[in-house]
Scaffold this motif. Structure first.
Motif, short mmCIF file in Angstrom:
data_model
loop_
_atom_site.label_atom_id
_atom_site.label_comp_id
_atom_site.label_asym_id
_atom_site.label_seq_id
_atom_site.Cartn_x
_atom_site.Cartn_y
_atom_site.Cartn_z
N ARG A 1 0.83 -1.21 0.00
CA ARG A 1 0.00 0.00 0.00
C ARG A 1 0.86 1.26 0.00
O ARG A 1 0.51 2.26 -0.64
CB ARG A 1 -0.92 0.02 1.22
N GLU A 2 1.98 1.21 0.73
CA GLU A 2 2.87 2.37 0.79
C GLU A 2 3.61 2.58 -0.53
O GLU A 2 3.87 3.71 -0.93
CB GLU A 2 3.87 2.20 1.94
N ARG A 3 3.95 1.49 -1.21
CA ARG A 3 4.73 1.58 -2.45
C ARG A 3 3.90 1.85 -3.69
O ARG A 3 4.39 2.43 -4.65
CB ARG A 3 5.49 0.26 -2.67
N HIS A 4 2.65 1.36 -3.70
CA HIS A 4 1.83 1.42 -4.91
C HIS A 4 0.48 2.07 -4.63
O HIS A 4 -0.31 1.52 -3.86
CB HIS A 4 1.59 0.01 -5.47
N PRO A 5 0.20 3.20 -5.27
CA PRO A 5 -1.12 3.83 -5.06
C PRO A 5 -2.28 2.96 -5.55
O PRO A 5 -3.43 3.18 -5.17
CB PRO A 5 -1.03 5.13 -5.87
N GLU A 6 -1.98 1.96 -6.39
CA GLU A 6 -3.03 1.05 -6.90
C GLU A 6 -3.48 0.04 -5.85
O GLU A 6 -4.46 -0.67 -6.05
CB GLU A 6 -2.53 0.27 -8.12
N VAL A 7 -2.75 -0.06 -4.74
CA VAL A 7 -3.07 -1.03 -3.70
C VAL A 7 -3.64 -0.30 -2.49
O VAL A 7 -3.03 0.60 -1.93
CB VAL A 7 -1.82 -1.84 -3.29
N LYS A 8 -4.86 -0.70 -2.11
CA LYS A 8 -5.58 -0.08 -1.00
C LYS A 8 -6.01 -1.18 -0.02
O LYS A 8 -6.04 -2.35 -0.37
CB LYS A 8 -6.84 0.63 -1.51
N PRO A 9 -6.38 -0.78 1.20
CA PRO A 9 -6.93 -1.77 2.13
C PRO A 9 -8.15 -2.45 1.51
O PRO A 9 -8.91 -1.83 0.77
CB PRO A 9 -7.32 -0.94 3.35
N GLY A 10 -8.33 -3.72 1.80
CA GLY A 10 -9.41 -4.51 1.20
C GLY A 10 -10.79 -3.93 1.41
O GLY A 10 -11.23 -3.74 2.54
N TYR A 11 -11.47 -3.66 0.31
CA TYR A 11 -12.83 -3.13 0.34
C TYR A 11 -13.79 -4.20 0.86
O TYR A 11 -13.84 -5.31 0.32
CB TYR A 11 -13.23 -2.68 -1.08
N HIS A 12 -14.50 -3.88 1.92
CA HIS A 12 -15.44 -4.80 2.57
C HIS A 12 -14.76 -6.07 3.09
O HIS A 12 -15.38 -7.13 3.16
CB HIS A 12 -16.60 -5.19 1.64
N MET A 13 -13.46 -5.99 3.39
CA MET A 13 -12.72 -7.15 3.86
C MET A 13 -11.95 -6.76 5.13
O MET A 13 -11.88 -5.59 5.48
CB MET A 13 -11.73 -7.63 2.79
N ASN A 14 -11.31 -7.74 5.75
CA ASN A 14 -10.42 -7.47 6.88
C ASN A 14 -9.24 -6.66 6.34
O ASN A 14 -8.44 -7.17 5.57
CB ASN A 14 -9.96 -8.80 7.48
N LYS A 15 -9.15 -5.41 6.74
CA LYS A 15 -8.14 -4.49 6.19
C LYS A 15 -6.71 -4.91 6.53
O LYS A 15 -5.78 -4.51 5.87
CB LYS A 15 -8.38 -3.07 6.70
N LYS A 16 -6.55 -5.72 7.55
CA LYS A 16 -5.22 -6.18 7.94
C LYS A 16 -4.70 -7.25 6.98
O LYS A 16 -3.51 -7.33 6.72
CB LYS A 16 -5.26 -6.71 9.37
N LEU A 17 -5.60 -8.07 6.46
CA LEU A 17 -5.20 -9.24 5.68
C LEU A 17 -5.54 -9.17 4.19
O LEU A 17 -5.10 -10.02 3.43
CB LEU A 17 -5.86 -10.50 6.26
N TRP A 18 -6.35 -8.20 3.77
CA TRP A 18 -6.80 -8.15 2.38
C TRP A 18 -6.49 -6.81 1.75
O TRP A 18 -6.61 -5.76 2.39
CB TRP A 18 -8.31 -8.41 2.30
N ASN A 19 -6.09 -6.84 0.50
CA ASN A 19 -5.86 -5.65 -0.29
C ASN A 19 -6.81 -5.62 -1.49
O ASN A 19 -7.11 -6.67 -2.06
CB ASN A 19 -4.43 -5.60 -0.84
N THR A 20 -7.24 -4.43 -1.86
CA THR A 20 -7.94 -4.21 -3.12
C THR A 20 -6.91 -3.63 -4.07
O THR A 20 -6.26 -2.63 -3.75
CB THR A 20 -9.12 -3.25 -2.94
N VAL A 21 -6.76 -4.27 -5.22
CA VAL A 21 -5.70 -3.92 -6.17
C VAL A 21 -6.32 -3.46 -7.49
O VAL A 21 -7.09 -4.21 -8.11
CB VAL A 21 -4.77 -5.14 -6.41
N ASP A 22 -5.97 -2.26 -7.91
CA ASP A 22 -6.41 -1.72 -9.19
C ASP A 22 -5.61 -2.41 -10.30
O ASP A 22 -4.39 -2.34 -10.32
CB ASP A 22 -6.19 -0.20 -9.22
N ILE A 23 -6.31 -3.08 -11.21
CA ILE A 23 -5.61 -3.82 -12.27
C ILE A 23 -5.52 -3.01 -13.56
O ILE A 23 -5.02 -3.51 -14.56
CB ILE A 23 -6.26 -5.20 -12.53
N THR A 24 -5.97 -1.76 -13.52
CA THR A 24 -5.91 -0.92 -14.72
C THR A 24 -4.81 0.13 -14.63
O THR A 24 -4.65 0.94 -15.53
CB THR A 24 -7.26 -0.19 -14.94
N GLY A 25 -4.06 0.13 -13.53
CA GLY A 25 -3.06 1.16 -13.30
C GLY A 25 -1.67 0.76 -13.77
O GLY A 25 -1.49 0.06 -14.76
N ALA A 26 -0.69 1.21 -13.02
CA ALA A 26 0.71 1.07 -13.41
C ALA A 26 1.32 -0.29 -13.04
O ALA A 26 2.44 -0.58 -13.45
CB ALA A 26 1.54 2.18 -12.75
#
Length: 119
Positions: free
Chosen positions: A60-85
């Protein structure tokens, strides 16, 4: 990476299955009955993957495309933008890590059944 490529990569994993346990829009990939990736059919620009807590924060710190998991346990899940860099290689690595993390948490008997069913 598009949703078809995500689907193909997930289903190539030993014991991986797909289904719609929540609604008609959220495609879920599981191994041993446990989720390792979720993606929306109507908004297929991102997916949710499981991640080691320390690595999740680092990504999450390195890539703006990676965010805490949407509707998930934020500690264990990431939401990843697959249209970005992020490259396809990086996205596949995140999928692979999620699969391996979930697989490692399965009972040894289930792991053995999946390993013996490999082609």
């Amino acid at each position: 990476m598009n949703i078809e490529q995500v689907r193909d990569h997930c289903l190539a994993k030993p014991g991986a299955t797909e289904g719609f346990p929540f609604d008609e829009d959220t495609l879920v990939f599981k191994v041993g009955g446990k989720m390792f990736l979720l993606i929306s059919l109507s908004a297929a620009g991102s997916f949710n993957v499981k991640c080691e807590p320390e690595l999740a924060v680092e990504l999450r710190e390195r890539h703006p495309e990676v965010k805490p998991g949407y509707h998930m346990n934020k500690k264990l899940w990431n939401t990843v933008d697959i249209t970005g860099a992020l490259s396809d290689k990086q996205l596949k690595e995140m999928i692979d890590q999620s699969y391996l993390l979930v697989f490692a948490g399965l009972p040894k008997k289930v792991q053995a059944e999946i390993n013996t069913s490999k082609p």
